[in-house]
Scaffold this motif. Structure first.
Motif, PDB file in Angstrom:
ATOM      1  N   PHE A  69       0.858  -1.189   0.000  1.00  0.00           N
ATOM      2  CA  PHE A  69       0.000   0.000   0.000  1.00  0.00           C
ATOM      3  C   PHE A  69       0.898   1.244   0.000  1.00  0.00           C
ATOM      4  O   PHE A  69       2.078   1.170   0.328  1.00  0.00           O
ATOM      5  CB  PHE A  69      -0.951   0.015   1.202  1.00  0.00           C
ATOM      6  CG  PHE A  69      -0.252   0.125   2.541  1.00  0.00           C
ATOM      7  CD1 PHE A  69      -0.031   1.355   3.134  1.00  0.00           C
ATOM      8  CD2 PHE A  69       0.161  -1.017   3.214  1.00  0.00           C
ATOM      9  CE1 PHE A  69       0.605   1.453   4.361  1.00  0.00           C
ATOM     10  CE2 PHE A  69       0.797  -0.929   4.439  1.00  0.00           C
ATOM     11  CZ  PHE A  69       1.019   0.312   5.020  1.00  0.00           C
ATOM     12  N   GLU A  70       0.316   2.352  -0.372  1.00  0.00           N
ATOM     13  CA  GLU A  70       1.056   3.619  -0.406  1.00  0.00           C
ATOM     14  C   GLU A  70       0.789   4.354   0.914  1.00  0.00           C
ATOM     15  O   GLU A  70      -0.316   4.854   1.135  1.00  0.00           O
ATOM     16  CB  GLU A  70       0.594   4.465  -1.594  1.00  0.00           C
ATOM     17  CG  GLU A  70       1.408   5.703  -1.832  1.00  0.00           C
ATOM     18  CD  GLU A  70       2.896   5.419  -2.029  1.00  0.00           C
ATOM     19  OE1 GLU A  70       3.705   6.126  -1.405  1.00  0.00           O
ATOM     20  OE2 GLU A  70       3.245   4.494  -2.792  1.00  0.00           O
ATOM     21  N   ARG A  84     -14.351   8.877   9.282  1.00  0.00           N
ATOM     22  CA  ARG A  84     -14.721   7.828   8.326  1.00  0.00           C
ATOM     23  C   ARG A  84     -13.851   6.591   8.497  1.00  0.00           C
ATOM     24  O   ARG A  84     -14.319   5.461   8.322  1.00  0.00           O
ATOM     25  CB  ARG A  84     -14.582   8.370   6.897  1.00  0.00           C
ATOM     26  CG  ARG A  84     -14.921   7.359   5.852  1.00  0.00           C
ATOM     27  CD  ARG A  84     -14.861   7.969   4.465  1.00  0.00           C
ATOM     28  NE  ARG A  84     -14.671   6.887   3.507  1.00  0.00           N
ATOM     29  CZ  ARG A  84     -13.764   6.887   2.561  1.00  0.00           C
ATOM     30  NH1 ARG A  84     -12.971   7.917   2.405  1.00  0.00           N
ATOM     31  NH2 ARG A  84     -13.650   5.869   1.749  1.00  0.00           N
ATOM     32  N   TRP A  85     -12.590   6.827   8.836  1.00  0.00           N
ATOM     33  CA  TRP A  85     -11.638   5.719   8.921  1.00  0.00           C
ATOM     34  C   TRP A  85     -11.631   5.133  10.325  1.00  0.00           C
ATOM     35  O   TRP A  85     -10.882   5.554  11.199  1.00  0.00           O
ATOM     36  CB  TRP A  85     -10.245   6.186   8.504  1.00  0.00           C
ATOM     37  CG  TRP A  85     -10.200   6.467   7.042  1.00  0.00           C
ATOM     38  CD1 TRP A  85     -10.259   7.682   6.438  1.00  0.00           C
ATOM     39  CD2 TRP A  85     -10.140   5.499   6.013  1.00  0.00           C
ATOM     40  NE1 TRP A  85     -10.232   7.525   5.083  1.00  0.00           N
ATOM     41  CE2 TRP A  85     -10.162   6.203   4.787  1.00  0.00           C
ATOM     42  CE3 TRP A  85     -10.082   4.113   5.978  1.00  0.00           C
ATOM     43  CZ2 TRP A  85     -10.119   5.559   3.559  1.00  0.00           C
ATOM     44  CZ3 TRP A  85     -10.041   3.470   4.759  1.00  0.00           C
ATOM     45  CH2 TRP A  85     -10.058   4.187   3.569  1.00  0.00           C
ATOM     46  N   THR A  86     -12.464   4.122  10.517  1.00  0.00           N
ATOM     47  CA  THR A  86     -12.521   3.422  11.801  1.00  0.00           C
ATOM     48  C   THR A  86     -11.356   2.432  11.883  1.00  0.00           C
ATOM     49  O   THR A  86     -10.647   2.202  10.896  1.00  0.00           O
ATOM     50  CB  THR A  86     -13.844   2.657  11.936  1.00  0.00           C
ATOM     51  OG1 THR A  86     -13.898   1.671  10.898  1.00  0.00           O
ATOM     52  CG2 THR A  86     -15.029   3.593  11.854  1.00  0.00           C
ATOM     53  N   ARG A 105      -8.233  -2.030   4.835  1.00  0.00           N
ATOM     54  CA  ARG A 105      -7.504  -1.408   3.725  1.00  0.00           C
ATOM     55  C   ARG A 105      -6.039  -1.843   3.693  1.00  0.00           C
ATOM     56  O   ARG A 105      -5.460  -2.058   2.627  1.00  0.00           O
ATOM     57  CB  ARG A 105      -7.590   0.116   3.839  1.00  0.00           C
ATOM     58  CG  ARG A 105      -6.877   0.818   2.706  1.00  0.00           C
ATOM     59  CD  ARG A 105      -7.156   2.272   2.695  1.00  0.00           C
ATOM     60  NE  ARG A 105      -6.388   2.930   1.650  1.00  0.00           N
ATOM     61  CZ  ARG A 105      -6.468   4.205   1.384  1.00  0.00           C
ATOM     62  NH1 ARG A 105      -7.292   4.981   2.061  1.00  0.00           N
ATOM     63  NH2 ARG A 105      -5.724   4.736   0.438  1.00  0.00           N
ATOM     64  N   LEU A 106      -5.436  -1.972   4.865  1.00  0.00           N
ATOM     65  CA  LEU A 106      -4.007  -2.327   4.933  1.00  0.00           C
ATOM     66  C   LEU A 106      -3.780  -3.836   4.980  1.00  0.00           C
ATOM     67  O   LEU A 106      -2.625  -4.277   4.985  1.00  0.00           O
ATOM     68  CB  LEU A 106      -3.369  -1.683   6.165  1.00  0.00           C
ATOM     69  CG  LEU A 106      -3.491  -0.166   6.277  1.00  0.00           C
ATOM     70  CD1 LEU A 106      -2.836   0.311   7.551  1.00  0.00           C
ATOM     71  CD2 LEU A 106      -2.886   0.507   5.075  1.00  0.00           C
ATOM     72  N   ASP A 129      -7.732  -2.600  13.789  1.00  0.00           N
ATOM     73  CA  ASP A 129      -8.185  -3.981  13.999  1.00  0.00           C
ATOM     74  C   ASP A 129      -7.694  -4.861  12.860  1.00  0.00           C
ATOM     75  O   ASP A 129      -7.647  -4.417  11.711  1.00  0.00           O
ATOM     76  CB  ASP A 129      -9.706  -4.039  14.045  1.00  0.00           C
ATOM     77  CG  ASP A 129     -10.266  -3.347  15.280  1.00  0.00           C
ATOM     78  OD1 ASP A 129      -9.472  -2.917  16.135  1.00  0.00           O
ATOM     79  OD2 ASP A 129     -11.500  -3.234  15.372  1.00  0.00           O
ATOM     80  N   PRO A 130      -7.343  -6.105  13.146  1.00  0.00           N
ATOM     81  CA  PRO A 130      -6.894  -7.004  12.071  1.00  0.00           C
ATOM     82  C   PRO A 130      -8.055  -7.437  11.184  1.00  0.00           C
ATOM     83  O   PRO A 130      -9.206  -7.487  11.618  1.00  0.00           O
ATOM     84  CB  PRO A 130      -6.310  -8.188  12.843  1.00  0.00           C
ATOM     85  CG  PRO A 130      -6.992  -8.172  14.148  1.00  0.00           C
ATOM     86  CD  PRO A 130      -7.301  -6.740  14.458  1.00  0.00           C
ATOM     87  N   CYS A 131      -7.739  -7.755   9.936  1.00  0.00           N
ATOM     88  CA  CYS A 131      -8.798  -8.164   9.004  1.00  0.00           C
ATOM     89  C   CYS A 131      -8.859  -9.677   8.848  1.00  0.00           C
ATOM     90  O   CYS A 131      -9.808 -10.192   8.258  1.00  0.00           O
ATOM     91  CB  CYS A 131      -8.580  -7.498   7.642  1.00  0.00           C
ATOM     92  SG  CYS A 131      -7.146  -8.123   6.760  1.00  0.00           S
ATOM     93  N   ASP A 132      -7.868 -10.394   9.379  1.00  0.00           N
ATOM     94  CA  ASP A 132      -7.847 -11.847   9.155  1.00  0.00           C
ATOM     95  C   ASP A 132      -8.705 -12.628  10.151  1.00  0.00           C
ATOM     96  O   ASP A 132      -8.864 -13.833  10.015  1.00  0.00           O
ATOM     97  CB  ASP A 132      -6.401 -12.365   9.175  1.00  0.00           C
ATOM     98  CG  ASP A 132      -5.701 -12.110  10.495  1.00  0.00           C
ATOM     99  OD1 ASP A 132      -6.155 -11.234  11.252  1.00  0.00           O
ATOM    100  OD2 ASP A 132      -4.689 -12.782  10.755  1.00  0.00           O
TER     101      ASP A 132
END
Length: 172
Positions: A51-52, A66-68, A75-76, A92-95
């Motif tokens: 990611f940038e 907006r970015w919780t 996103r990351l 928070d992790p997305c996995d």
């Protein structure tokens, strides 16, 4: 409040005011941006930056509400392992699911608290083992509790004998 405590409180107040003037109030968005940059540095070091970081930071600063935590993690593509390894707290992790995240977070907090308590108990135990003073005297000079009648009698006898001198000197 005694004078020393009042002085410490005044010093703490002054430092808080100085830090607030210097850094401003706590800003969650700024904290999140710092953690995004830390994650980017970690992934760049591993050679897998996907990611940038400047774009993400700009988006968070433009609209922080907006970015919780969950949205940034998605996103990351943040994993639980990365979150734990880098001590990231605002994402928070997305996995894993939110319920699993809550369970693991509680489990980790309990584990860390137990470890911290164990280290504290070890320090307290080590303090108790090392004597601060030499052997205790027979007559405590500054007893905080009232002496019993027996101890008072013994103390009076000892004082009397000290004044009189040793028995072999008195008889001569």
């Amino acid at each position: 409040m005694d004078a020393a405590a009042a002085k410490r409180a005044e010093i703490a107040r002054r430092w808080r005011r100085r830090n607030r003037e210097r850094f401003g109030p706590y800003d969650r968005g700024r904290h999140r941006c710092a953690e995004v940059l830390r994650l980017a540095q970690h992934r760049r070091h591993q050679g897998r930056l996907d990611f940038e970081p400047d774009e993400v930071v700009a988006d968070i600063r433009d609209d922080p509400r907006r970015w919780t935590a969950r949205a940034i993690g998605q996103r990351l593509k943040l994993t639980w392992a990365e979150r734990v390894e880098l001590h990231l707290t605002t994402m928070d992790p997305c996995d894993i699911s939110p319920a699993e995240f809550k369970r693991r977070k509680r489990q980790r907090r309990i584990l860390l608290t137990r470890e911290r308590s164990r280290r504290y108990r070890q320090r307290q135990k080590a303090k108790k083992k090392t004597p601060k003073h030499g052997p205790k005297s027979i007559i405590p000079r500054h007893a905080t509790v009232q002496w019993s009648r027996t101890y008072r009698k013994a103390a009076l006898r000892l004082r009397f004998l000290r004044v009189q001198g040793p028995a072999h000197q008195r008889d001569a």
